[in-house]
Design a protein around this motif. Structure first.
Motif, PDB file in Angstrom:
ATOM      1  N   PHE A   1      80.143  59.723  73.996  1.00  0.00           N
ATOM      2  CA  PHE A   1      79.910  60.998  74.671  1.00  0.00           C
ATOM      3  C   PHE A   1      79.588  60.723  76.133  1.00  0.00           C
ATOM      4  N   LEU A   2      80.240  61.471  77.018  1.00  0.00           N
ATOM      5  CA  LEU A   2      80.023  61.338  78.451  1.00  0.00           C
ATOM      6  C   LEU A   2      79.593  62.690  79.005  1.00  0.00           C
ATOM      7  N   LEU A   3      78.380  62.740  79.577  1.00  0.00           N
ATOM      8  CA  LEU A   3      77.818  63.983  80.106  1.00  0.00           C
ATOM      9  C   LEU A   3      77.778  63.891  81.627  1.00  0.00           C
ATOM     10  N   MET A   4      78.588  64.711  82.301  1.00  0.00           N
ATOM     11  CA  MET A   4      78.726  64.624  83.760  1.00  0.00           C
ATOM     12  C   MET A   4      78.206  65.893  84.425  1.00  0.00           C
ATOM     13  N   SER A   5      77.217  65.723  85.302  1.00  0.00           N
ATOM     14  CA  SER A   5      76.679  66.870  86.030  1.00  0.00           C
ATOM     15  C   SER A   5      75.779  66.389  87.149  1.00  0.00           C
ATOM     16  N   SER A   6      75.804  67.097  88.282  1.00  0.00           N
ATOM     17  CA  SER A   6      74.825  66.852  89.334  1.00  0.00           C
ATOM     18  C   SER A   6      73.705  67.876  89.237  1.00  0.00           C
TER      19      SER A   6
ATOM     20  N   GLY B   1      76.941  52.394  66.488  1.00  0.00           N
ATOM     21  CA  GLY B   1      78.310  52.491  66.985  1.00  0.00           C
ATOM     22  C   GLY B   1      78.583  53.690  67.867  1.00  0.00           C
ATOM     23  N   ARG B   2      77.606  54.570  68.034  1.00  0.00           N
ATOM     24  CA  ARG B   2      77.772  55.711  68.945  1.00  0.00           C
ATOM     25  C   ARG B   2      77.024  55.417  70.241  1.00  0.00           C
ATOM     26  N   VAL B   3      77.575  55.926  71.359  1.00  0.00           N
ATOM     27  CA  VAL B   3      76.953  55.683  72.657  1.00  0.00           C
ATOM     28  C   VAL B   3      77.098  56.933  73.518  1.00  0.00           C
ATOM     29  N   VAL B   4      76.065  57.193  74.337  1.00  0.00           N
ATOM     30  CA  VAL B   4      76.058  58.364  75.214  1.00  0.00           C
ATOM     31  C   VAL B   4      75.769  57.911  76.643  1.00  0.00           C
ATOM     32  N   TYR B   5      76.625  58.340  77.566  1.00  0.00           N
ATOM     33  CA  TYR B   5      76.446  58.061  78.985  1.00  0.00           C
ATOM     34  C   TYR B   5      76.241  59.376  79.737  1.00  0.00           C
ATOM     35  N   ARG B   6      75.521  59.274  80.852  1.00  0.00           N
ATOM     36  CA  ARG B   6      75.479  60.417  81.768  1.00  0.00           C
ATOM     37  C   ARG B   6      75.851  59.925  83.164  1.00  0.00           C
TER      38      ARG B   6
ATOM     39  N   THR C   1      71.590  46.415  87.841  1.00  0.00           N
ATOM     40  CA  THR C   1      71.818  47.484  86.865  1.00  0.00           C
ATOM     41  C   THR C   1      72.150  48.752  87.626  1.00  0.00           C
ATOM     42  N   ASN C   2      72.973  49.578  87.041  1.00  0.00           N
ATOM     43  CA  ASN C   2      73.509  50.722  87.778  1.00  0.00           C
ATOM     44  C   ASN C   2      72.415  51.669  88.247  1.00  0.00           C
ATOM     45  N   VAL C   3      72.748  52.436  89.277  1.00  0.00           N
ATOM     46  CA  VAL C   3      71.848  53.454  89.810  1.00  0.00           C
ATOM     47  C   VAL C   3      71.642  54.536  88.756  1.00  0.00           C
ATOM     48  N   SER C   4      70.457  55.128  88.749  1.00  0.00           N
ATOM     49  CA  SER C   4      70.163  56.198  87.812  1.00  0.00           C
ATOM     50  C   SER C   4      71.240  57.278  87.868  1.00  0.00           C
ATOM     51  N   LYS C   5      71.711  57.690  86.690  1.00  0.00           N
ATOM     52  CA  LYS C   5      72.701  58.762  86.532  1.00  0.00           C
ATOM     53  C   LYS C   5      74.086  58.380  87.035  1.00  0.00           C
ATOM     54  N   ARG C   6      74.329  57.105  87.310  1.00  0.00           N
ATOM     55  CA  ARG C   6      75.668  56.643  87.627  1.00  0.00           C
ATOM     56  C   ARG C   6      76.169  55.827  86.446  1.00  0.00           C
ATOM     57  N   LEU C   7      76.960  56.466  85.589  1.00  0.00           N
ATOM     58  CA  LEU C   7      77.412  55.844  84.349  1.00  0.00           C
ATOM     59  C   LEU C   7      76.254  55.127  83.653  1.00  0.00           C
ATOM     60  N   GLU C   8      75.188  55.870  83.460  1.00  0.00           N
ATOM     61  CA  GLU C   8      73.964  55.339  82.866  1.00  0.00           C
ATOM     62  C   GLU C   8      73.987  55.560  81.355  1.00  0.00           C
ATOM     63  N   LYS C   9      73.844  54.457  80.619  1.00  0.00           N
ATOM     64  CA  LYS C   9      73.776  54.557  79.159  1.00  0.00           C
ATOM     65  C   LYS C   9      72.391  55.076  78.776  1.00  0.00           C
ATOM     66  N   ILE C  10      72.335  56.228  78.090  1.00  0.00           N
ATOM     67  CA  ILE C  10      71.034  56.811  77.771  1.00  0.00           C
ATOM     68  C   ILE C  10      70.741  56.842  76.277  1.00  0.00           C
ATOM     69  N   ALA C  11      71.720  56.492  75.445  1.00  0.00           N
ATOM     70  CA  ALA C  11      71.463  56.409  74.005  1.00  0.00           C
ATOM     71  C   ALA C  11      72.568  55.589  73.351  1.00  0.00           C
ATOM     72  N   GLU C  12      72.182  54.814  72.353  1.00  0.00           N
ATOM     73  CA  GLU C  12      73.163  54.043  71.583  1.00  0.00           C
ATOM     74  C   GLU C  12      72.592  53.753  70.205  1.00  0.00           C
ATOM     75  N   ASN C  13      73.404  53.962  69.191  1.00  0.00           N
ATOM     76  CA  ASN C  13      72.928  53.746  67.827  1.00  0.00           C
ATOM     77  C   ASN C  13      74.106  53.798  66.862  1.00  0.00           C
TER      78      ASN C  13
ATOM     79  N   ALA D   1      71.024  63.454  73.953  1.00  0.00           N
ATOM     80  CA  ALA D   1      71.742  62.181  73.806  1.00  0.00           C
ATOM     81  C   ALA D   1      71.276  61.434  72.553  1.00  0.00           C
ATOM     82  N   HIS D   2      69.982  61.411  72.307  1.00  0.00           N
ATOM     83  CA  HIS D   2      69.474  60.709  71.126  1.00  0.00           C
ATOM     84  C   HIS D   2      69.892  61.410  69.836  1.00  0.00           C
ATOM     85  N   GLN D   3      70.024  62.717  69.870  1.00  0.00           N
ATOM     86  CA  GLN D   3      70.545  63.428  68.697  1.00  0.00           C
ATOM     87  C   GLN D   3      72.020  63.089  68.472  1.00  0.00           C
TER      88      GLN D   3
END
Length: 452
Positions: free
Chosen positions: A431-436, A319-324, A305-317, A448-450
């Motif tokens: 939704f894709l949230l990109m930040s270091s 039909g909507r999905v959020v990655y960071r 499974t991917n490394v934390s914060k590397r295209l990590e799926k953090i919410a889905e519901n 993300a859950h909202q």
């Protein structure tokens, strides 16, 4: 033999993990720092290594200390460092120390501007899956591993994520130059760390130095699709074996990626995107040279499974999905945005990216972001006006011009940025949230859950 080891700047991500690993080996570990953030603070406290008070205390530095390890976040005029040098104590940066503890091991270094953490993590996962004995250093926590570093006397092999950033406040050389790898992989080169390397040529020179400094009979593995790596990989060095790799053959069905093996088997994986197919191919090539067969690799990769914060799926519901994603450099932003859109071609994608480093806001560097978010249906950039204050020398017009997206929305207020994303909840499905960094301190998982 147990030693007394003191850490200057023990609160850093790499430093506190190394401190924990050395304590577990039976060494006496102490440390200092002026500020210690989570999760380092809790982890150090849990193991009795949290300094009683923050700050620098030269009186802690005595001849009873065997080794001093200094972190990059300490200043070169640090009073504890000055005392250690005055007493003539052995002072190491953490890459120097890792090398000293690994001199009798086969050293594998994974370097590159992007992909090195994921490639390293895949190799660690495969080795652990097959119960191999190995040491390692990786820049981010990996599922199934308690710390980001392991150093032992038994392991014949060490896998090291090689960073091109400076080694310590008194050593500006890239960390990866200390490791002297028997096997080196360079995953890709895209200008970064402009505070240290003000020109593209300065930056590339570091990777050329890594390739040129390899010991005889070394193996250099490189991404054939990266033009700059092709130059490095083909430089004349008769005593080095050069091995290019390409994106692993694959197919995507119903949003699920499958690797296609030489035997035409389909192997389902949890990763997606062209950049991750390159990462998998690089990891497979390394594994082939450290005693892991292709069959063994394909047995292990489906459970990675991917490394934390590397295209990590953090919410889905519904039909909507959020990655960071940790993306911050232009190459990472582009690869991550394109990969997400390719996975969801029939859904509308809103990509939000935080420009948080004053280095990246340099006008001479900003143009590197041109076209990097074109794959998104809507592109949003956030700059935290509060944290950047006088460092923010560009405005929204500069940003949209640099990205070459006149429709791009730029926010400098945390509340306005968050409110806008929530207003778009019904207009986008991905939704894709990109930040270091942290988008100005936003509770990213809560947001993300909202959104989902």
């Amino acid at each position: 033999m147990p030693k007394s080891i003191h850490f200057i700047s023990i609160g850093g991500s790499a430093m506190h993990n190394l401190a924990l690993a050395l304590q577990q080996q039976g060494h006496t570990v102490t440390g200092s720092d002026e500020t210690i953030y989570e999760p380092s603070k809790t982890r150090l406290q849990q193991y009795g290594l949290l300094p009683a008070e923050t700050g620098w205390f030269p009186d802690k530095i005595t001849t009873a200390i065997d080794v001093v390890i200094v972190g990059m976040h300490a200043r070169n005029d640090n009073p504890e460092l000055a005392k250690a040098l005055e007493l003539g104590l052995p002072v190491y940066s953490y890459p120097e120390y890792i090398y000293q503890q690994s001199r009798q091991k086969q050293r594998v270094v994974i370097a590159g501007s992007h992909g090195k953490t994921t490639i390293t993590a895949i190799i660690l996962h495969v080795l652990k899956y097959h119960n191999r004995v190995f040491d390692y250093w990786i820049g981010e926590p990996v599922h199934g591993f308690d710390t980001t570093v392991r150093l032992s006397s038994q392991a014949p092999l060490v896998i090291i994520e090689g960073d091109e950033y400076a080694s310590s406040p008194i050593d500006s050389r890239p960390k990866f130059l200390h490791y002297q790898p028997h096997i080196a992989l360079i995953s890709g080169i895209a200008w970064d760390h402009i505070n240290l390397y003000p020109t593209w040529e300065d930056y590339v020179d570091q990777f050329e130095s890594l390739a040129e400094a390899m010991p005889k009979a070394g193996i250099l593995i490189f991404d054939e699709s990266d033009d700059m790596l092709d130059v490095i990989g083909q430089k004349e060095r008769a005593d080095i074996t050069k091995i290019p790799y390409f994106p692993h053959p694959s197919e995507t069905t119903n949003g699920k990626t499958h690797l296609i093996t030489k035997q035409n088997n389909r192997i389902a994986i949890n990763l997606f995107g062209q950049h991750n197919l390159k990462n998998i191919a690089g990891a497979l090539t390394v594994c082939d040279h450290i005693g892991i067969t292709e069959e063994q690799f394909y047995q292990a990769i489906p459970t990675f499974t991917n490394v934390s914060k590397r295209l990590e799926k953090i919410a889905e519901n519904n039909g909507r999905v959020v990655y960071r994603d940790f993306a911050h450099s232009p190459a990472k932003v582009e690869a991550t945005t394109e990969a997400t859109k390719q996975k969801y071609p029939d859904k509308r994608l809103l990509a939000a990216f935080e420009l948080h480093s004053s280095n990246n806001l340099n006008n001479s560097f900003l143009t590197q972001y041109k076209d990097t978010m074109d794959a998104a249906d809507e592109a949003v950039v956030f700059m935290d006006a509060h944290s950047l204050n006088d460092k923010m020398s560009v405005d929204s017009t500069d940003i949209t011009k640099a990205f070459d997206r006149p429709d791009m929305r730029v926010f400098t207020s945390v509340s306005a940025f968050q409110d806008y994303l929530l207003q778009q909840r019904n207009s986008f499905q991905v939704f894709l949230l990109m930040s270091s960094s942290s988008f100005g301190g936003i509770d990213v998982e809560g947001l993300a859950h909202q959104l989902a």
